[in-house]
Design an enzyme around this catalytic site. Structure first.
Site, PDB file in Angstrom:
ATOM      1  N   LEU A 162     -86.391 -57.379  35.923  1.00 15.88           N
ATOM      2  CA  LEU A 162     -86.678 -57.291  34.500  1.00 15.88           C
ATOM      3  C   LEU A 162     -85.375 -57.528  33.763  1.00 15.88           C
ATOM      4  O   LEU A 162     -84.299 -57.187  34.258  1.00 15.88           O
ATOM      5  CB  LEU A 162     -87.223 -55.895  34.133  1.00 15.88           C
ATOM      6  CG  LEU A 162     -88.574 -55.476  34.711  1.00 15.88           C
ATOM      7  CD1 LEU A 162     -88.890 -54.037  34.302  1.00 15.88           C
ATOM      8  CD2 LEU A 162     -89.688 -56.404  34.243  1.00 15.88           C
ATOM      9  N   ASP A 163     -85.458 -58.107  32.578  1.00 13.61           N
ATOM     10  CA  ASP A 163     -84.260 -58.272  31.763  1.00 13.61           C
ATOM     11  C   ASP A 163     -83.628 -56.906  31.501  1.00 13.61           C
ATOM     12  O   ASP A 163     -84.319 -55.883  31.504  1.00 13.61           O
ATOM     13  CB  ASP A 163     -84.595 -58.925  30.425  1.00 13.61           C
ATOM     14  CG  ASP A 163     -85.046 -60.373  30.568  1.00 13.61           C
ATOM     15  OD1 ASP A 163     -84.774 -60.966  31.621  1.00 13.61           O
ATOM     16  OD2 ASP A 163     -85.665 -60.883  29.617  1.00 13.61           O
ATOM     17  N   LYS A 164     -82.349 -56.906  31.244  1.00 10.66           N
ATOM     18  CA  LYS A 164     -81.620 -55.669  30.975  1.00 10.66           C
ATOM     19  C   LYS A 164     -82.323 -54.799  29.937  1.00 10.66           C
ATOM     20  O   LYS A 164     -82.488 -53.599  30.128  1.00 10.66           O
ATOM     21  CB  LYS A 164     -80.205 -56.000  30.500  1.00 10.66           C
ATOM     22  CG  LYS A 164     -79.410 -54.796  30.009  1.00 10.66           C
ATOM     23  CD  LYS A 164     -78.096 -55.207  29.367  1.00 10.66           C
ATOM     24  CE  LYS A 164     -77.394 -54.019  28.740  1.00 10.66           C
ATOM     25  NZ  LYS A 164     -76.148 -54.405  28.027  1.00 10.66           N
ATOM     26  N   ARG A 267     -90.704 -63.777  26.384  1.00 11.39           N
ATOM     27  CA  ARG A 267     -89.918 -63.898  25.151  1.00 11.39           C
ATOM     28  C   ARG A 267     -89.968 -65.327  24.615  1.00 11.39           C
ATOM     29  O   ARG A 267     -90.133 -65.550  23.410  1.00 11.39           O
ATOM     30  CB  ARG A 267     -88.494 -63.455  25.419  1.00 11.39           C
ATOM     31  CG  ARG A 267     -88.383 -62.004  25.861  1.00 11.39           C
ATOM     32  CD  ARG A 267     -87.028 -61.676  26.486  1.00 11.39           C
ATOM     33  NE  ARG A 267     -85.940 -61.851  25.531  1.00 11.39           N
ATOM     34  CZ  ARG A 267     -84.654 -61.771  25.869  1.00 11.39           C
ATOM     35  NH1 ARG A 267     -84.304 -61.544  27.136  1.00 11.39           N
ATOM     36  NH2 ARG A 267     -83.717 -61.921  24.949  1.00 11.39           N
TER      37      ARG A 267
END
Length: 342
Positions: A162-164, A267
């Site tokens: 997962l993205d930060k 996103r």
């Protein structure tokens, strides 16, 4: 060639010369006498030939970091020429990258645990895997501290990311058998990953939309991803299903179902629909309603157990900042098993 060495303890420094830890790490100081056959060579080449067990890129870091001296003077210029008999002193110390895979006490919620699988609820702000700029303090470091056996598995069992600044559920392998099976299942699109996202602007049109557009590096900004035309730009096929859960005058709450796992996929696809995520500065969003990171939460994860074959389903409540943004925007939703918005 003659060389001597000694073990010393020095602080670990970043590439910018700032101390990255208050811990000391073990380093070796070597003194090397330049032999006749290297007379006239550049410092970097002479160093590589005299210390062949290390890569040239690593030795270049030592040069740039002021850890190599020639006849008692720092030698940061790789092009400097050496002479026979010159005394070269080099301090061989661990790089940040070499120290990345160390156990650290990192906070994350364990949702499920058995001999082969771990399901965790990653908080926003936690980097999943060490990388430039984040060589420590990652989920991987936390997994190594949680279970020492994870050091025996590639990437400590991490099979997807997962993205930060994206929160939510992740599955982690705890055995090599489980890891191989999970990697195959993800590649075969047999692992279901669903997200909740808050987008800017009121949703207009069909409540269910599928975006099937390839994603690649943005040709105008290599730090971003973008929807691309595969006839003109390199990229990979990407498909996301979006289902409207609630609408407001200036925002929308959407359930997102991934069919592929491209970098920043949700996103990018949300932005392509004209609904960049709240807080997502990279793709046209802005901090709002109390949320300062992209409003994206991996709330549902389903897969077949890689060893027992049991069907598993996990769901996670939205974190505090996400819930507060929902309230501020008068958005709500209903999910099974009482997982409703705060």
């Amino acid at each position: 060639m003659k060389q001597t060495g000694a073990i010393i303890s020095i602080p670990l420094w970043s590439a910018h010369g700032e101390e990255s830890d208050d811990l000391s790490v073990e380093a070796e100081e070597r003194q090397l006498r330049v032999p006749v056959e290297l007379h006239g060579e550049r410092v970097d080449r002479a160093l590589a030939l005299m210390v062949p067990e290390f890569s040239r890129s690593y030795l270049q870091q030592l040069l740039e970091g002021g850890l190599v001296s020639l006849n008692g003077q720092l030698s940061e210029k790789a092009s400097r020429r050496v002479k026979v008999g010159d005394l070269m002193c080099v301090t061989l110390r661990p790089t940040q990258q070499s120290q990345a895979f160390q156990p650290q006490d990192i906070a994350f919620e364990v949702v499920h645990e058995d001999a082969h699988v771990l399901v965790v609820n990653k908080p926003a702000g936690l980097v999943v895997h060490p990388a430039p700029g984040h060589w420590s303090g990652t989920l991987l470091n936390g997994l190594l501290a949680f279970d020492k056996r994870s050091a025996l598995i590639p990437r400590a069992g991490i099979v997807h990311r997962l993205d930060k600044d994206t929160s939510g559920l992740m599955v982690v392998a705890r055995s090599r058998q489980a890891m191989d099976a999970l990697v195959s299942a993800i590649a075969a699109r047999e692992v279901s990953r669903q997200y909740l996202a808050i987008g800017h602007h009121r949703w207009v049109g069909s409540a269910a939309v599928t975006v099937d557009h390839a994603i690649g590096r943005d040709p105008r900004n290599r730090l971003r991803m973008a929807v691309v035309d595969l006839q003109k730009t390199q990229g990979k096929a990407a498909r996301t299903d979006f289902h409207l859960l609630d609408n407001a005058s200036d925002s929308c709450l959407v359930q997102c179902v991934l069919h592929t796992g491209r970098t920043h996929q949700i996103r990018v696809h949300m932005a392509s629909l004209g609904h960049p995520l709240l807080g997502d500065l990279v793709y046209g969003g802005r901090p709002d309603a109390g949320i300062v990171r992209q409003a994206l939460h991996a709330f549902r994860l389903a897969f077949r157990h890689p060893v027992t074959g049991t069907e598993l389903l996990f769901e996670s409540r939205v974190p505090g900042d996400f819930g507060e943004a929902l309230t501020a925007r008068s958005l709500s939703y209903n999910l099974p098993d009482g997982l409703a918005s705060p």
